[in-house]
Design an enzyme around this catalytic site. Sequence first.
Site, short mmCIF file in Angstrom:
data_model
loop_
_atom_site.label_atom_id
_atom_site.label_comp_id
_atom_site.label_asym_id
_atom_site.label_seq_id
_atom_site.Cartn_x
_atom_site.Cartn_y
_atom_site.Cartn_z
N ASP A 100 -0.02 -4.25 -3.91
CA ASP A 100 -1.18 -3.38 -4.07
C ASP A 100 -0.86 -1.93 -3.66
O ASP A 100 -1.41 -1.41 -2.68
CB ASP A 100 -2.39 -3.90 -3.28
CG ASP A 100 -3.70 -3.54 -3.99
OD1 ASP A 100 -3.70 -3.43 -5.23
OD2 ASP A 100 -4.72 -3.36 -3.31
N HIS B 226 -7.45 -5.60 -0.67
CA HIS B 226 -6.21 -4.82 -0.56
C HIS B 226 -5.14 -5.60 0.22
O HIS B 226 -3.98 -5.62 -0.14
CB HIS B 226 -6.55 -3.49 0.13
CG HIS B 226 -5.46 -2.47 0.13
ND1 HIS B 226 -4.70 -2.18 -0.98
CD2 HIS B 226 -5.00 -1.65 1.13
CE1 HIS B 226 -3.84 -1.21 -0.67
NE2 HIS B 226 -4.00 -0.89 0.60
N SER C 74 0.82 -1.20 0.00
CA SER C 74 0.00 0.00 0.00
C SER C 74 0.87 1.27 0.00
O SER C 74 1.66 1.46 -0.91
CB SER C 74 -0.98 -0.04 1.18
OG SER C 74 -1.94 0.97 1.04
#
EC number: 3.1.1.32
Length: 300
Positions: free
Chosen positions: A165, A229, A137
């Site tokens: 991600d 996610h 992330s």
Amino acid sequence: FNPCPYSDDTVKMIILTRENKKHDFYTLDTIKKHNEFKKSTIKHQVVFITHGFTSSADTENFLAMAKALSDKGNYLVILIDWRVAACTEEMSGIQLAYYSYAASNTRLVGNYIATVTKMLVQKYNVPMANIRLIGHSLGAHTSGFAGKKVQELGLGKYSEIIGLDPAGPSFKSNDCSERICKTDAHYVQIIHTSNHLGTLVTLGTVDFMNNGYNQPGCGLPLIGETCSHTRAVKYFTECIKHECCLIGVPQSKKPQPVSKCTRNECVCVGLNAKTYPKTGSFYVPVESKAPYCNNKGKII
């Protein structure tokens, strides 16, 4: 007003090897107390793992990945904990409002990783070819910024950066200098698992689109977004443990089944992805339950 201020003092590191699995926290000042850092040369391959927004280094998913790495290849794993600057310690109801503060701290955390890297290279004789970064992330962009900084410092490029991600908000429409980018390391591997928290914009040498963007077993789109996610971390851990667990088919060949894949056209997600000749965008079908593998035992 900055609710999640960055300072080097608030960043901590967990250092794990096969021999030493203690989850103690170290700082730049105390790192010399760790057994590995008492040596004049560190011979291990080194992997940095960096978490994202409102997370921390000692969460179950990252510790599981670190264990998989040290079990697999006796890596020295450095988990970067930047929880203060990632707004992890703020009240859960208002954390989201502070996202932009955490996003703007990513470059500073990247610079910190570059500082640790410089120490590894110059003091402990670790070649840059022996260092890879993995980030989830916001941690993916942090890793990208570290990749830019080490080049600026004249250290050369990391062997690989793996973006799990990478965060979409605040980054997906940025140009290369303001996000993770394929020039940040010799090889940049991106694993996409969501479309709102993450992004489907291609960012790396290889981009794996896992099941598109809504992960099986995560429920409805949007509601299951956080689950999707986070799946990127879990998928990659399984790919460390099981060779060719997930095989990517070139987007241009979709919906060709994985069973028809050859080494020359498909790529296995994981630590050996860079040994495959193909680059670009790949579609990766996934199963809904761990270990999520799509290869049915096939290795290419």
